[in-house]
Write an enzyme that holds these catalytic residues in place. Structure first.
Site, PDB file in Angstrom:
ATOM      1  N   SER A  15       0.624  -1.218  -0.044  1.00 45.98           N
ATOM      2  CA  SER A  15      -0.153  -0.336  -0.169  1.00 45.98           C
ATOM      3  C   SER A  15       0.949   1.479   0.638  1.00 45.98           C
ATOM      4  O   SER A  15       1.791   1.333   1.118  1.00 45.98           O
ATOM      5  CB  SER A  15      -0.647   0.300   1.228  1.00 45.98           C
ATOM      6  OG  SER A  15      -1.214   1.246   1.560  1.00 45.98           O
ATOM      7  N   HIS A  40      -1.437  -1.755  -4.494  1.00 42.13           N
ATOM      8  CA  HIS A  40      -2.382  -0.925  -3.695  1.00 42.13           C
ATOM      9  C   HIS A  40      -2.633   0.744  -3.223  1.00 42.13           C
ATOM     10  O   HIS A  40      -1.795   0.641  -2.845  1.00 42.13           O
ATOM     11  CB  HIS A  40      -2.223  -1.809  -2.380  1.00 42.13           C
ATOM     12  CG  HIS A  40      -3.796  -1.531  -1.940  1.00 42.13           C
ATOM     13  ND1 HIS A  40      -5.268  -2.472  -2.187  1.00 42.13           N
ATOM     14  CD2 HIS A  40      -4.410  -1.049  -1.300  1.00 42.13           C
ATOM     15  CE1 HIS A  40      -6.004  -2.284  -1.440  1.00 42.13           C
ATOM     16  NE2 HIS A  40      -5.558  -1.265  -0.009  1.00 42.13           N
ATOM     17  N   ASP A  42      -4.678   3.618  -2.377  1.00 40.19           N
ATOM     18  CA  ASP A  42      -6.193   3.792  -1.083  1.00 40.19           C
ATOM     19  C   ASP A  42      -5.787   4.846  -1.049  1.00 40.19           C
ATOM     20  O   ASP A  42      -5.333   6.342  -1.631  1.00 40.19           O
ATOM     21  CB  ASP A  42      -5.488   3.890  -0.029  1.00 40.19           C
ATOM     22  CG  ASP A  42      -4.777   2.460   1.013  1.00 40.19           C
ATOM     23  OD1 ASP A  42      -6.246   1.241   0.339  1.00 40.19           O
ATOM     24  OD2 ASP A  42      -4.685   1.627   1.342  1.00 40.19           O
ATOM     25  N   MET A  44      -9.129   7.927  -0.322  1.00 39.56           N
ATOM     26  CA  MET A  44      -9.775   8.435   1.170  1.00 39.56           C
ATOM     27  C   MET A  44     -10.160   9.696   0.744  1.00 39.56           C
ATOM     28  O   MET A  44      -9.509  10.990   0.349  1.00 39.56           O
ATOM     29  CB  MET A  44      -8.844   8.467   2.076  1.00 39.56           C
ATOM     30  CG  MET A  44      -8.055   7.163   2.306  1.00 39.56           C
ATOM     31  SD  MET A  44      -7.798   6.839   4.261  1.00 39.56           S
ATOM     32  CE  MET A  44      -6.709   5.418   3.875  1.00 39.56           C
ATOM     33  N   HIS A  73      -8.931   0.933  -4.517  1.00 35.35           N
ATOM     34  CA  HIS A  73      -8.992   0.636  -2.634  1.00 35.35           C
ATOM     35  C   HIS A  73      -9.738   2.582  -2.522  1.00 35.35           C
ATOM     36  O   HIS A  73      -8.919   3.223  -2.163  1.00 35.35           O
ATOM     37  CB  HIS A  73      -8.244   0.154  -1.921  1.00 35.35           C
ATOM     38  CG  HIS A  73      -9.165   0.343  -0.424  1.00 35.35           C
ATOM     39  ND1 HIS A  73      -8.615  -0.491   0.379  1.00 35.35           N
ATOM     40  CD2 HIS A  73     -10.324  -0.108  -0.679  1.00 35.35           C
ATOM     41  CE1 HIS A  73      -9.011   0.006   2.097  1.00 35.35           C
ATOM     42  NE2 HIS A  73     -11.115   0.036   1.652  1.00 35.35           N
ATOM     43  N   MET A  75     -11.990   4.450  -1.006  1.00 36.27           N
ATOM     44  CA  MET A  75     -12.952   4.552   0.077  1.00 36.27           C
ATOM     45  C   MET A  75     -13.765   6.346   0.116  1.00 36.27           C
ATOM     46  O   MET A  75     -12.986   7.087   0.533  1.00 36.27           O
ATOM     47  CB  MET A  75     -11.995   4.613   1.478  1.00 36.27           C
ATOM     48  CG  MET A  75     -11.594   2.937   2.108  1.00 36.27           C
ATOM     49  SD  MET A  75      -9.545   2.907   2.515  1.00 36.27           S
ATOM     50  CE  MET A  75      -8.483   3.082   1.661  1.00 36.27           C
ATOM     51  N   MET A 144     -11.038  -5.763   5.477  1.00 33.51           N
ATOM     52  CA  MET A 144     -11.111  -5.157   5.939  1.00 33.51           C
ATOM     53  C   MET A 144     -10.377  -5.460   7.389  1.00 33.51           C
ATOM     54  O   MET A 144     -11.593  -6.218   7.819  1.00 33.51           O
ATOM     55  CB  MET A 144     -11.493  -3.477   5.700  1.00 33.51           C
ATOM     56  CG  MET A 144     -12.135  -2.524   4.776  1.00 33.51           C
ATOM     57  SD  MET A 144     -10.385  -2.544   4.018  1.00 33.51           S
ATOM     58  CE  MET A 144      -9.120  -1.606   5.363  1.00 33.51           C
ATOM     59  N   ASP A 180      -6.152  -7.017   3.992  1.00 35.17           N
ATOM     60  CA  ASP A 180      -5.694  -5.132   3.828  1.00 35.17           C
ATOM     61  C   ASP A 180      -6.036  -4.852   5.381  1.00 35.17           C
ATOM     62  O   ASP A 180      -7.667  -3.978   6.192  1.00 35.17           O
ATOM     63  CB  ASP A 180      -6.940  -4.109   2.773  1.00 35.17           C
ATOM     64  CG  ASP A 180      -6.605  -2.395   2.960  1.00 35.17           C
ATOM     65  OD1 ASP A 180      -5.183  -2.484   3.436  1.00 35.17           O
ATOM     66  OD2 ASP A 180      -7.180  -1.985   2.340  1.00 35.17           O
TER      67      ASP A 180
HETATM   68  C1  DX5 Z   1      -6.404   1.245   4.958  1.00 34.96           C
HETATM   69  C2  DX5 Z   1      -6.182   1.332   4.386  1.00 34.96           C
HETATM   70  C3  DX5 Z   1      -4.694   0.331   3.947  1.00 34.96           C
HETATM   71  C4  DX5 Z   1      -3.624   0.655   4.621  1.00 34.96           C
HETATM   72  C5  DX5 Z   1      -2.792  -0.702   5.188  1.00 34.96           C
HETATM   73  O1  DX5 Z   1      -7.324   1.657   5.327  1.00 34.96           O
HETATM   74  O2  DX5 Z   1      -6.699   0.709   3.196  1.00 34.96           O
HETATM   75  O3  DX5 Z   1      -4.651  -0.020   2.644  1.00 34.96           O
HETATM   76  O4  DX5 Z   1      -3.087   1.964   4.295  1.00 34.96           O
HETATM   77  O5  DX5 Z   1      -1.528  -0.116   6.577  1.00 34.96           O
HETATM   78  P1  DX5 Z   1      -1.712  -0.725   7.152  1.00 34.96           P
HETATM   79  O6  DX5 Z   1      -0.172  -2.446   6.275  1.00 34.96           O
HETATM   80  O7  DX5 Z   1      -0.211   0.342   7.463  1.00 34.96           O
HETATM   81  O8  DX5 Z   1      -2.014  -1.450   8.609  1.00 34.96           O
HETATM   82 ZN    ZN Z   2      -6.633  -0.641   1.484  1.00 34.30          ZN
END
Ligand code: DX5
Ligand code: ZN
Length: 233
Positions: A15, A40, A42, A44, A73, A75, A144, A180
């Site tokens: 990620s 990956h 993320d 947000m 991903h 969010m 998750m 994840d």
């Molecule tokens: C959380 C993200 C994850 C996160 C994982 O909202 O979706 O992908 O970056 O990070 P670690 O591996 O540090 O938990």
């Molecule tokens: Zn993620």
């Protein structure tokens, strides 16, 4: 028990959220060289989750730095108005949250119509029944194992049982099961034995800050998962 899961390839997906944002292109190249299978991403929005990260323009800027699969991903809520922008930015997989909108089936149709693989993510509190009636529209389930929004949180153990339930529900279908949040070599074996084949890791991959450490970190997660699948390491 392990052999029945071996059909979906084992995937490690670092990620980028845990990388050095001031050197994004370099960090993408480093995890690519270090053995990442997917990257990956993320996304947000400060609304669906209590944090803001980056959007399609930043992903587009990362795209020339690797040929590896871009595993987005989202969010964000709503997601539908932005799906085309993520597809155009170079995402190969687009995963939306089951909790993010009232019309999950429509979001999955839209992702597939864009020619991309469609994923659904489930928050820790969301039951797997949320995907039962869209199972024909899903290429990937993202389980998750933390409440989404931040890297570096502790792994929530109930994700292991959830993975086995999803593996049973999706048996015989070409669906990746990805986990994840808080994933490292300490839990990737148990997750693989439960039926997960794709492992997202932020902090556990990017610790150390060099290509050599990334390679070591990725291998540790992969080796524990491969051993649990009964594969040679
Ligand atoms: C959380 C993200 C994850 C996160 C994982 O909202 O979706 O992908 O970056 O990070 P670690 O591996 O540090 O938990
Ligand atoms: Zn993620």
């Amino acid at each position: 028990m392990s052999q029945q899961f071996a059909s979906r390839p084992l995937v490690i997906a670092p990620s980028i959220l845990a990388s050095d944002f001031s050197r994004l292109g370099e960090e993408v190249r480093a995890v690519d060289q270090a053995g990442a299978d997917w990257i990956h991403l993320d996304v947000m929005d400060g609304h669906f989750v209590p944090n803001i990260s980056y959007g399609p323009d930043v992903i587009k800027a990362m795209r020339p730095h690797t040929k590896k699969i871009f595993d987005a991903h989202l969010m964000i809520s709503p997601a539908d108005p932005y799906l085309e922008a993520f597809a155009k930015a170079g995402c190969d997989h687009i995963t939306v949250h089951a909790e993010a909108g009232p019309h999950l089936h429509r979001s999955l149709q839209a992702i597939r119509a864009l020619g991309k693989k469609a994923g659904v993510s489930l928050n820790p509190a969301t039951p797997i029944s949320a995907i039962e009636y869209v199972i024909d529209m899903i290429d990937l389930v993202l389980v998750m194992s933390v409440n989404p929004g931040f890297g570096g949180q502790a792994f929530i153990r109930s994700a292991v049982g959830k993975v086995s339930d999803i593996r049973a529900m999706t048996a015989g279908r070409p669906i990746d099961i990805e986990v994840d949040g808080g994933v490292g070599p300490d839990v990737s074996g148990a997750l693989a034995a439960a039926g997960a084949n794709a492992f997202v890791a932020g902090s556990a991959v990017f610790k150390g800050g060099t290509v050599e450490s990334y390679r070591h970190n990725i291998s540790a997660i992969r080796d524990a998962a491969a051993a649990a699948r009964g594969e040679m390491v």
